[in-house]
Scaffold this motif. Structure first.
Motif, PDB file in Angstrom:
ATOM      1  N   ALA A  93     -30.645 -30.028  10.137  1.00  0.00           N
ATOM      2  CA  ALA A  93     -32.109 -29.825   9.881  1.00  0.00           C
ATOM      3  C   ALA A  93     -33.165 -30.304  10.583  1.00  0.00           C
ATOM      4  N   GLY A  94     -32.939 -31.605  10.982  1.00  0.00           N
ATOM      5  CA  GLY A  94     -33.828 -32.355  11.879  1.00  0.00           C
ATOM      6  C   GLY A  94     -34.070 -31.763  13.251  1.00  0.00           C
ATOM      7  N   PHE A  95     -32.703 -31.389  13.979  1.00  0.00           N
ATOM      8  CA  PHE A  95     -32.754 -30.442  15.244  1.00  0.00           C
ATOM      9  C   PHE A  95     -33.742 -29.263  15.069  1.00  0.00           C
ATOM     10  N   LEU A  96     -33.475 -28.371  14.145  1.00  0.00           N
ATOM     11  CA  LEU A  96     -34.256 -27.217  14.033  1.00  0.00           C
ATOM     12  C   LEU A  96     -35.767 -27.662  13.675  1.00  0.00           C
ATOM     13  N   GLY A  97     -35.930 -28.372  13.086  1.00  0.00           N
ATOM     14  CA  GLY A  97     -37.497 -28.912  12.880  1.00  0.00           C
ATOM     15  C   GLY A  97     -38.144 -29.296  13.955  1.00  0.00           C
ATOM     16  N   THR A  98     -37.593 -30.232  14.860  1.00  0.00           N
ATOM     17  CA  THR A  98     -38.081 -30.776  16.005  1.00  0.00           C
ATOM     18  C   THR A  98     -38.154 -29.640  17.132  1.00  0.00           C
ATOM     19  N   GLN A  99     -37.225 -28.799  17.212  1.00  0.00           N
ATOM     20  CA  GLN A  99     -36.868 -27.745  18.464  1.00  0.00           C
ATOM     21  C   GLN A  99     -37.596 -26.606  18.230  1.00  0.00           C
ATOM     22  N   PHE A 100     -37.693 -26.278  16.798  1.00  0.00           N
ATOM     23  CA  PHE A 100     -38.346 -24.881  16.576  1.00  0.00           C
ATOM     24  C   PHE A 100     -39.322 -25.202  15.497  1.00  0.00           C
ATOM     25  N   PRO A 101     -40.404 -25.839  15.831  1.00  0.00           N
ATOM     26  CA  PRO A 101     -41.307 -26.144  14.372  1.00  0.00           C
ATOM     27  C   PRO A 101     -41.975 -24.979  13.878  1.00  0.00           C
ATOM     28  N   ASN A 102     -41.936 -23.733  14.399  1.00  0.00           N
ATOM     29  CA  ASN A 102     -42.567 -22.700  13.566  1.00  0.00           C
ATOM     30  C   ASN A 102     -41.749 -21.700  13.321  1.00  0.00           C
ATOM     31  N   ARG A 103     -40.399 -21.815  13.473  1.00  0.00           N
ATOM     32  CA  ARG A 103     -39.041 -20.986  13.250  1.00  0.00           C
ATOM     33  C   ARG A 103     -38.173 -21.573  12.743  1.00  0.00           C
ATOM     34  N   GLU A 104     -38.110 -23.138  12.319  1.00  0.00           N
ATOM     35  CA  GLU A 104     -37.025 -23.705  11.630  1.00  0.00           C
ATOM     36  C   GLU A 104     -36.567 -23.101  10.478  1.00  0.00           C
ATOM     37  N   PHE A 105     -37.352 -22.580   9.453  1.00  0.00           N
ATOM     38  CA  PHE A 105     -36.623 -21.777   8.321  1.00  0.00           C
ATOM     39  C   PHE A 105     -35.918 -20.569   8.563  1.00  0.00           C
ATOM     40  N   LEU A 106     -36.527 -19.798   9.400  1.00  0.00           N
ATOM     41  CA  LEU A 106     -35.895 -18.539   9.930  1.00  0.00           C
ATOM     42  C   LEU A 106     -34.752 -18.804  10.685  1.00  0.00           C
ATOM     43  N   TYR A 107     -34.574 -19.760  11.466  1.00  0.00           N
ATOM     44  CA  TYR A 107     -33.139 -20.029  12.096  1.00  0.00           C
ATOM     45  C   TYR A 107     -32.172 -20.700  10.931  1.00  0.00           C
ATOM     46  N   GLY A 108     -32.829 -21.656  10.326  1.00  0.00           N
ATOM     47  CA  GLY A 108     -31.708 -22.105   9.240  1.00  0.00           C
ATOM     48  C   GLY A 108     -31.320 -20.882   8.349  1.00  0.00           C
ATOM     49  N   GLY A 109     -32.294 -20.136   7.961  1.00  0.00           N
ATOM     50  CA  GLY A 109     -31.957 -18.912   7.128  1.00  0.00           C
ATOM     51  C   GLY A 109     -30.727 -17.896   7.708  1.00  0.00           C
ATOM     52  N   ILE A 110     -31.067 -17.530   8.908  1.00  0.00           N
ATOM     53  CA  ILE A 110     -30.115 -17.059   9.596  1.00  0.00           C
ATOM     54  C   ILE A 110     -28.733 -17.436   9.731  1.00  0.00           C
ATOM     55  N   ALA A 111     -28.673 -18.833  10.016  1.00  0.00           N
ATOM     56  CA  ALA A 111     -27.283 -19.386  10.355  1.00  0.00           C
ATOM     57  C   ALA A 111     -26.890 -19.739   9.037  1.00  0.00           C
ATOM     58  N   THR A 112     -27.403 -19.830   7.844  1.00  0.00           N
ATOM     59  CA  THR A 112     -26.825 -19.695   6.637  1.00  0.00           C
ATOM     60  C   THR A 112     -26.161 -18.478   6.141  1.00  0.00           C
ATOM     61  N   ILE A 113     -26.886 -17.313   6.480  1.00  0.00           N
ATOM     62  CA  ILE A 113     -26.150 -16.229   6.166  1.00  0.00           C
ATOM     63  C   ILE A 113     -25.193 -15.686   7.044  1.00  0.00           C
ATOM     64  N   VAL A 114     -25.171 -15.916   8.028  1.00  0.00           N
ATOM     65  CA  VAL A 114     -24.138 -15.772   8.999  1.00  0.00           C
ATOM     66  C   VAL A 114     -23.067 -16.642   8.684  1.00  0.00           C
ATOM     67  N   LEU A 115     -23.134 -17.904   8.425  1.00  0.00           N
ATOM     68  CA  LEU A 115     -22.094 -18.666   8.195  1.00  0.00           C
ATOM     69  C   LEU A 115     -21.163 -18.349   6.671  1.00  0.00           C
ATOM     70  N   ALA A 116     -22.169 -17.714   5.968  1.00  0.00           N
ATOM     71  CA  ALA A 116     -21.755 -17.258   4.764  1.00  0.00           C
ATOM     72  C   ALA A 116     -20.836 -15.998   4.682  1.00  0.00           C
ATOM     73  N   ILE A 117     -21.204 -14.912   5.469  1.00  0.00           N
ATOM     74  CA  ILE A 117     -20.408 -14.035   6.017  1.00  0.00           C
ATOM     75  C   ILE A 117     -19.089 -14.428   6.716  1.00  0.00           C
ATOM     76  N   ILE A 118     -19.275 -15.289   7.688  1.00  0.00           N
ATOM     77  CA  ILE A 118     -17.873 -15.843   8.103  1.00  0.00           C
ATOM     78  C   ILE A 118     -16.954 -16.201   7.009  1.00  0.00           C
ATOM     79  N   ALA A 119     -17.452 -17.313   6.161  1.00  0.00           N
ATOM     80  CA  ALA A 119     -16.588 -17.703   5.065  1.00  0.00           C
ATOM     81  C   ALA A 119     -15.957 -16.497   4.116  1.00  0.00           C
TER      82      ALA A 119
END
Length: 408
Positions: A374-400
């Motif tokens: 979460a810290g990496f997303l917030g520092t590297q993508f300050p205007n898209r951290e939630f978008l990328y975090g949400g996409i990662a969550t959904i992709v990981l959920a589909i894999i699981a």
């Protein structure tokens, strides 16, 4: 008819308090959690008194020590809960925690703070898995989901409103004196535990567990059982996915509210409150509404909901964010809560203590991994951290989900 169903859903969890053993243990939990809110707010204030310039770093280090203590000692706590009198474990850990928090007002150096915080959470690491292992043994099987839901909802509500009340009391008592409030609440918890018959807390503990066995072997057995059951393993994977999304919320919401939306601390407080309230209400109702034998629907919908909710956070105004954070809170509870019930339903009573200990350790390990992400997303993508975090969550959920279905 619909009104009656809603009323029943609201009142049903409280019917579990007719079980006097559970009721006393539940009120001991309330007292303990209520006091914890004072300790963690007091800790933030204390770190500022020790070093105003480095307060954030000191607090972060203390919280890291907290999680580290959980990860290291929780698996052993589950084994200990099967070999010793559970009432003694609860009392010893609460007495030790009470003594430690009453020492915190006298801290004047960083190393003292670190030592006490680590020790405090070592005892917490033994208390919590023991408490969770007791619940499925002392309540009837038919009301276990409701008892677990009431316990989890209480935890969520106190995590939201406890710090707010602690802040008010801190103004009155002072920054360091509020640690004594936690000492008092822990003493109240001890009185409730003392009132419980010893035999009631030993239900489900096999006499075979008293036979000396290698501790490491028992710890590894708890881990094997945790990951060996398919549905419990799936629930644990969803918990990791939920931790990633939850960490994005906890770490990056303050920047979103204060920097992107240019609002103040009050707005940040409200937005985090609705997140907690959404989680608490869902925990409260889930045990009553979910009567199915499987929790897969809750797990999948929870992961998808929190992933979808945070994905839009970078693109909505404050009112929209309030709505999304309610959904995110609901999703997190749907994704996290079934694990507790599944262990109680799928693991033999004689092994539940070690499995609850292993689960407590791994659930905190997930957060220890998720926070840096979460810290990496917030520092590297300050205007898209939630978008990328949400996409990662959904992709990981589909894999699981795909892996879970493939294993069936």
């Amino acid at each position: 008819m619909a009104t009656n169903n809603i009323i029943n859903a609201i009142t049903e969890p409280f019917k579990t308090l007719r079980n006097t053993t559970f009721a006393r243990l539940y009120f001991a939990q309330i007292a303990s959690l209520f006091g914890d809110a004072f300790t963690w707010l007091g800790l933030a204030l204390l770190t500022y008194e020790i070093s105003p310039r480095y307060a954030a770093a000191i607090l972060a280090s203390a919280l890291t020590l907290r999680v580290t203590a959980y990860i290291i000692f929780s698996p052993f706590a589950g084994v200990v809960s099967e070999k010793f009198q559970r009432k003694q474990i609860l009392l010893i850990t609460q007495f030790a925690r009470m003594a430690i928090v009453c020492m915190l007002p006298f801290v004047n150096a960083e190393w003292q703070l670190y030592a006490l915080i680590f020790a405090l959470n070592v005892f917490a690491a033994f208390f919590t898995p023991t408490y969770r292992a007791i619940i499925p043994q002392i309540v009837e099987k038919e009301i276990y989901r409701e008892a677990n839901g009431l316990s989890m909802a209480t935890f969520q509500l106190l995590s939201v409103f406890g710090p707010a009340l602690a802040g008010i009391v801190a103004v009155w008592l002072g920054a360091t004196q509020i640690f004594f409030v936690n000492g008092a609440t822990l003493f109240i918890a001890i009185l409730f535990i003392l009132s419980i018959p010893k035999a009631s807390l030993q239900r489900g503990v096999s006499s075979d567990n008293a036979v000396p066995q290698k501790t490491w072997g028992e710890v590894l057995k708890g881990i094997r059982l945790l990951f060996g059951n398919k549905i419990v393993r799936f629930a644990l994977s969803i918990e990791f996915i939920s931790a990633v999304a939850g960490a994005v919320v906890l770490v990056n919401t303050v920047g979103l509210v204060k920097t992107s939306l240019e609002l103040d601390d009050k707005h940040y407080g409200w937005i985090m409150s609705v997140f907690g309230v959404g989680a608490a209400i869902t925990a409260f109702l889930l045990g009553s509404l979910d009567k199915s034998k499987t929790r897969s629907v809750s797990l999948i919908s929870g992961a998808m909901l929190i992933g979808a909710a945070i994905s839009f956070a970078n693109f909505v105004p404050y009112n929209g964010l309030m709505f999304l954070w309610i959904l995110a809170g609901i999703g997190q509870t749907l994704a996290d809560m079934p694990s507790e019930t599944l262990i109680g339903e799928n693991i033999e009573p004689k092994d539940q203590g070690k499995v609850y200990g292993a689960h407590f350790a791994f659930s905190h390990l997930w957060w220890a991994i998720a926070y840096p992400i979460a810290g990496f997303l917030g520092t590297q993508f300050p205007n898209r951290e939630f978008l990328y975090g949400g996409i990662a969550t959904i992709v990981l959920a589909i894999i699981a989900i795909l892996m879970f279905r493939k294993s069936n």
